[in-house]
Design an enzyme around this catalytic site. Structure first.
Site, PDB file in Angstrom:
ATOM      1  N   SER A  86      -9.383   1.587   3.257  1.00 38.20           N
ATOM      2  CA  SER A  86      -8.583   2.413   2.365  1.00 38.20           C
ATOM      3  C   SER A  86      -7.557   1.625   1.552  1.00 38.20           C
ATOM      4  O   SER A  86      -6.932   2.156   0.636  1.00 38.20           O
ATOM      5  CB  SER A  86      -7.849   3.487   3.174  1.00 38.20           C
ATOM      6  OG  SER A  86      -6.964   2.897   4.129  1.00 38.20           O
TER       7      SER A  86
ATOM      8  N   LYS B 284       0.840  -1.202   0.000  1.00 39.55           N
ATOM      9  CA  LYS B 284       0.000   0.000   0.000  1.00 39.55           C
ATOM     10  C   LYS B 284       0.875   1.252   0.000  1.00 39.55           C
ATOM     11  O   LYS B 284       1.950   1.279   0.623  1.00 39.55           O
ATOM     12  CB  LYS B 284      -0.900  -0.038   1.232  1.00 39.55           C
ATOM     13  CG  LYS B 284      -1.953   1.054   1.319  1.00 39.55           C
ATOM     14  CD  LYS B 284      -2.812   0.822   2.554  1.00 39.55           C
ATOM     15  CE  LYS B 284      -3.889   1.874   2.734  1.00 39.55           C
ATOM     16  NZ  LYS B 284      -4.725   1.591   3.930  1.00 39.55           N
TER      17      LYS B 284
ATOM     18  N   SER C 243      -9.787  -0.859   7.107  1.00 39.64           N
ATOM     19  CA  SER C 243      -9.196  -0.623   5.790  1.00 39.64           C
ATOM     20  C   SER C 243      -8.508  -1.818   5.164  1.00 39.64           C
ATOM     21  O   SER C 243      -8.149  -1.771   3.986  1.00 39.64           O
ATOM     22  CB  SER C 243      -8.216   0.548   5.861  1.00 39.64           C
ATOM     23  OG  SER C 243      -8.910   1.756   6.073  1.00 39.64           O
TER      24      SER C 243
END
Length: 443
Positions: free
Chosen positions: A156, A81, A180
């Site tokens: 996210s 990420k 997330s």
């Protein structure tokens, strides 16, 4: 990429490397080719890192040839990420506020995973500064859901989930502050593990709320998540062999988690619970009354800390932000210090009550998300819809963060619908064994 290799889990790829049937360099090249040729690549990867991945794959191949592999995942490529620092390459956390930010060192978890031999493919797109459970990001890119290209992937860690679901990485590493990892994992039919707070170091990860921020894996199987969890901390993976649901005490949390739940998530959850019961689990149902009060504290404890961390950066250039995310951050400016302290003191009391009530159970069950992934266009054009869907998306997963649980989501028989198992902090290994047994029962 070889169809056979593309269908393998990270654990299977690692085993084939160990047996000498897959060369990590060839695997890396095939994975890079798959990324480069994929039509949705630019909606999933913020940046691919071919030089680093090739160098790491070459080192892994040499270790494999010499019989010196460092872990079961030595030579296996994974995605990261874009809020996890990579030395010498941009880490921008999905925000124009951080454009051109280049760290000088890898995040602690990336450094440890590299020592364990994993190969870093690149950085994946995400919700801006990780402050949304939807994955909609008009500032950089909005990754697609595997079951509907027009729908958001969940956030996210949206690109992390999309990279795995679309075959552009065998596994991924994301972060979780209120759901997330688990929301995008559920919406893309993956397994996602959120360890408890501080179980894995967050040094070198762009923060959102440091009192809740966690890092963990997204993958196709519980076994992959167990191996990745071990790689992130440089330990041996838990032994999942012989895991059973026989006599496991599971509690369905009859509370706010079922309010306004949509039909498919409800059906997927009910079917999953029935399968767990048939596999030998003892299913109980009970409410936890203080949870409603704890949920009401989220606007205080989350937004105040997030705005406190980011205020100076945000207010220096607020026009660079997606307005929905900016509004959410600025809500923290209205929280008084006395209210923030009082909220944390009350949350600590509720956590103690939770621990006492849940001590009789091996895990607590909830639907991972009460909704299905919404379409990006409507979220962009309907601000009220964005707010309600974001709050619903995060509601159930946030229980695990508020109560400081380790939690894992598993796919159900309904696409984009997951079931979550929560357990006490530092019980990740036990939770993974339970999840491995549940995974077999569900599929």
């Amino acid at each position: 990429m070889s169809k056979t290799w593309a269908n393998m889990t990270a654990a299977q790829l690692g085993a084939e490397i160990g047996a000498g049937r897959i060369n990590p360099v060839t695997l890396c090249e095939m994975q890079l080719d798959a990324i480069d040729s994929h039509p949705l690549r630019d909606r999933i990867y913020a940046r691919v890192m071919p030089n680093r991945s090739r160098a790491e794959a070459m080192a892994a191949a040499a270790r494999a040839k010499a019989g010196l592999r460092r872990s079961p995942l030595d030579g296996v490529p994974i995605s990261w990420k874009d809020n996890i620092d990579t030395a010498g390459r941009q880490t921008e956390a999905g925000s124009a506020l951080l454009q051109g930010r280049i760290p000088t060192a890898d995040a602690a978890v990336l450094r440890q995973a590299t020592l364990q031999g994993t190969v870093c493919l690149g950085k994946t797109h995400m919700s801006e500064l990780a402050f949304s459970g939807l994955g909609l990001n008009p500032v950089t890119a909005t990754p697609p859901c595997i079951n509907d290209d027009d729908a958001v992937a969940g956030g996210s860690s949206s690109g992390a989930a999309a990279s795995v679901a679309h075959g552009l990485a065998p596994a991924a590493i994301g972060t979780d502050t209120g759901g997330s990892i688990r929301i995008p994992a559920a919406w893309n039919d993956l397994v996602g593990l959120k360890p408890a707070l501080n179980r894995l170091p967050t040094t070198g990860i762009v923060p959102l709320c440091e009192m809740f921020d966690c890092v963990g894996p997204l993958a196709h199987t519980v076994e992959d998540c167990a191996l990745l969890f071990a790689a992130l901390q440089g330990s041996s993976a838990p032994d999942l062999r012989g895991a059973s649901l026989s006599g496991a005490r599971l509690l369905v949390l009859d509370t706010v988690a079922f309010d306004d739940i949509r039909d498919r998530p409800a059906n997927g959850f009910d079917d999953a619970v029935s399968r767990l019961s048939r596999a030998g689990a003892q299913i109980s149902r009970a409410p936890f009354a203080p949870l409603t009060e704890a949920m009401a504290l989220t606007g205080t404890v989350f937004t105040a800390e997030a705005y406190g961390i980011w205020r100076n950066t945000i207010e220096a250039a607020p026009d660079k932000m997606f307005p929905r995310i900016l509004e959410r951050f600025r809500a923290g400016a209205e929280v008084m210090a006395a209210d923030y302290v009082a909220a944390w003191r009350r949350l600590a009391q509720i956590r103690a009550e939770w621990a006492a009530q849940m001590a009789a159970f091996d895990a607590v069950l909830v639907p991972t998300s009460p909704i299905l992934p919404p379409h990006a266009d409507r979220l962009m054009n309907d601000p009220a819809y964005y707010v309600t869907e974001n709050l619903l998306a995060l509601r159930n997963t946030r229980i695990g963060n508020l109560m400081d649980q380790c939690a894992i989501t598993l796919p159900t028989m309904q696409p984009s619908c997951g079931i979550s198992l929560m357990a006490p902090p530092r019980a990740e290994e036990r939770l993974l064994r339970l999840a491995a047994a549940a995974e077999r029962a569900l599929h």
